[in-house]
Scaffold this motif. Structure first.
Motif, PDB file in Angstrom:
ATOM      1  N   ILE A   1      54.283  93.943  51.492  1.00  0.00           N
ATOM      2  CA  ILE A   1      55.047  92.693  51.416  1.00  0.00           C
ATOM      3  C   ILE A   1      56.514  92.954  51.746  1.00  0.00           C
ATOM      4  O   ILE A   1      57.149  92.196  52.479  1.00  0.00           O
ATOM      5  N   LEU A   2      57.073  94.033  51.224  1.00  0.00           N
ATOM      6  CA  LEU A   2      58.464  94.381  51.508  1.00  0.00           C
ATOM      7  C   LEU A   2      58.670  94.639  53.002  1.00  0.00           C
ATOM      8  O   LEU A   2      59.632  94.145  53.603  1.00  0.00           O
ATOM      9  N   ILE A   3      57.774  95.373  53.611  1.00  0.00           N
ATOM     10  CA  ILE A   3      57.870  95.673  55.040  1.00  0.00           C
ATOM     11  C   ILE A   3      57.756  94.384  55.855  1.00  0.00           C
ATOM     12  O   ILE A   3      58.503  94.180  56.818  1.00  0.00           O
ATOM     13  N   TYR A   4      56.858  93.492  55.470  1.00  0.00           N
ATOM     14  CA  TYR A   4      56.678  92.221  56.172  1.00  0.00           C
ATOM     15  C   TYR A   4      57.960  91.393  56.092  1.00  0.00           C
ATOM     16  O   TYR A   4      58.406  90.842  57.095  1.00  0.00           O
ATOM     17  N   ASP A   5      58.554  91.305  54.920  1.00  0.00           N
ATOM     18  CA  ASP A   5      59.809  90.562  54.757  1.00  0.00           C
ATOM     19  C   ASP A   5      60.939  91.179  55.581  1.00  0.00           C
ATOM     20  O   ASP A   5      61.726  90.461  56.205  1.00  0.00           O
TER      21      ASP A   5
END
Length: 101
Positions: free
Chosen positions: A32-36
């Motif tokens: 999720i962090l990488i996607y954001d």
């Protein structure tokens, strides 16, 4: 003896299950962090492209503003300046019939 092995087996299974769930949750959070972060990078790149286009437009306007033709057109149109020997003719507005009465 069999009871100890069963308890030990259950303990190991539960422990490995807990560890697996914990690691999967960490991986999901990182995903999720990488996607954001990728979305933020894409937005910033769009902003950079927009600013780059603005810079190119402004450079073109500067080059156009430095040309004698542009300066002359501004002087003639906006400042009503004329070359030596030229005259400006201004037409008088016709009065309305109501103004004459």
């Amino acid at each position: 003896m069999k009871r100890k092995k069963k308890k030990l087996f259950k303990f190991r299974t539960v422990f490995l299950l807990i560890i697996t769930i914990y690691l999967l949750s960490l991986c999901f959070k990182k995903y999720i962090l990488i996607y954001d972060l990728k979305n933020q990078i894409a937005e910033e790149e769009e902003k950079i492209d927009a600013v780059t286009n603005d810079i190119e437009d402004l450079k073109g306007k500067i080059e156009k503003g430095n040309s004698l033709e542009f300066v002359e057109s501004i002087a003639r149109d906006e400042l009503k300046m004329v070359k030596p020997g030229e005259y400006i003719y201004i037409e008088e507005k016709k009065k309305d019939k109501k103004d004459e009465e």
